[in-house]
Scaffold this motif. Sequence first.
Motif, PDB file in Angstrom:
ATOM      1  N   UNK A   1      14.154  65.379  -3.377  1.00 66.01           N
ATOM      2  CA  UNK A   1      14.030  66.450  -4.373  1.00 66.01           C
ATOM      3  C   UNK A   1      15.399  66.925  -4.870  1.00 66.01           C
ATOM      4  N   UNK A   2      16.370  67.080  -3.942  1.00 70.40           N
ATOM      5  CA  UNK A   2      17.693  67.555  -4.344  1.00 70.40           C
ATOM      6  C   UNK A   2      18.429  66.525  -5.207  1.00 70.40           C
ATOM      7  N   UNK A   3      18.186  65.254  -4.955  1.00 65.98           N
ATOM      8  CA  UNK A   3      18.814  64.218  -5.780  1.00 65.98           C
ATOM      9  C   UNK A   3      18.335  64.332  -7.224  1.00 65.98           C
ATOM     10  N   UNK A   4      17.023  64.550  -7.403  1.00 71.88           N
ATOM     11  CA  UNK A   4      16.465  64.718  -8.744  1.00 71.88           C
ATOM     12  C   UNK A   4      17.024  65.980  -9.398  1.00 71.88           C
ATOM     13  N   UNK A   5      17.102  67.060  -8.645  1.00 71.24           N
ATOM     14  CA  UNK A   5      17.657  68.335  -9.129  1.00 71.24           C
ATOM     15  C   UNK A   5      19.063  68.115  -9.682  1.00 71.24           C
ATOM     16  N   UNK A   6      19.905  67.443  -8.918  1.00 74.11           N
ATOM     17  CA  UNK A   6      21.298  67.234  -9.297  1.00 74.11           C
ATOM     18  C   UNK A   6      21.427  66.398 -10.557  1.00 74.11           C
ATOM     19  N   UNK A   7      20.713  65.289 -10.611  1.00 74.88           N
ATOM     20  CA  UNK A   7      20.876  64.359 -11.733  1.00 74.88           C
ATOM     21  C   UNK A   7      20.259  64.885 -13.015  1.00 74.88           C
TER      22      UNK A   7
END
Length: 448
Positions: free
Chosen positions: A194-200
């Motif tokens: 989830x955090x990877x999607x948030x960042x990108x």
Amino acid sequence: MNKDLTVGKPETVLWKFCVPLFGSIIFQQLYNIADSFVAGKFIGENALAAVGNSYEITLIFIAFAFGCNIGCSVVVSQLYGAKKYKDMKVAISTSMIASGILCGILMLAGLIGCTALIRLIQTPDSIFADSKLYLYIYIGGFPFLLFYNVSTGIFSALGDSKTPFTFLACSSTLNILADILFVAAFHMGVAGVAWATFLCQGISCILAVIVVKRRLAAIHIEGKLPLFSAELFRKIAKIAVPSILQQSFISIGNIIIQGVINGCGVGVTAGYSAAVKLNNLVITSLTTLGNGVSNYTAQNLGAGSWYRVKEGFKAAVKIVWLLCAPIIILYLLANESLIKIFMDEPSQLALMSGTQFLNIVAPFYAVISVKLVADGILRGAGLMKQFMLATFTDLILRVILAVTFSKQWGYLGIWCAWPIGWCIATTVSLWFYRNGPWKTKEVQSNID
């Protein structure tokens, strides 16, 4: 680069405009596919089921982002086609302000109602905590998703489909790497996905907004412009609200279907989660091509070029069929290998249910693609009542049939609901298109 879609051979214009759109949505879908891939491969089948389970709820938020995108895009397209640049700029700032207010409301509602929604779809206890965690982080990043979609709607309205493609190609590649880093190296589990999607998504949003601002600054207008216009907001809302309702009801329908699927066990849920990602990759891509047709239609109606609408329909159908053909073949011949991409050691039930879904649904992409082209023209012309009726025909049929068939044939019956709903809804959309105002060579803007 801004491009006038009212000049040039329609087929050539649509190819140049829509192919980058198709590429953009492929990369955008890689966000969710990467999430499922990493969850299934590096965490396990339950993690894949949790991400897939949450995805159906995130589609509600995506529906609002999509509605803001298309509402802004259609109105700005018409104003750009009519060379009304002053009103066009005001319409863009109005869209941004309205979207910001909507974003705050949705985030608050999402954070408060997240747990209730997860329980509503009968989420198994084994994946409940991960589903909830994924959703909380997703909602936190919703402003990035919303404003990115509004920005891409502006690019499309100006005839530029290449800039969003560039942003998404880079950010999607980064998302895959971040997913693997956070999960495999940092052992963050579903939260890492989830955090990877948030960042990108944050990176692509910020870049898109900056470029939009620069692009608009290059269009010089004399005098000071108001930031918000109630009249233009009304026109935007006339397109956006039905589009939001359409996508929201589709999401609600998918949530109901997801609840039925969850009752079949975690194995079927995991198989469906993998297969529906592949399905949504196609449907979302075709929907985005339909959005491109909406921009084409809106610009040409703004310029009074009614005759180009029919030519655009024929050209668009040819494009979507050429794009669908290799996908249909791939999904039918390599479905098992594609499902295994998302799971390291899939259970027999997960593999069988996922491959059966693709076998039943994939051949009908040729049908639903025609509907989405016709819907794109209806929306671009502002014929929102017809557009919504055609959409709800598909949705209501699929939900009713899925619930009914599941009682007799289990998950296999659920899969059969898709092609039946698509075929009937396509017939309805085509009927509305063929009886549009261009039939009598009389175009009246339904946005005014």
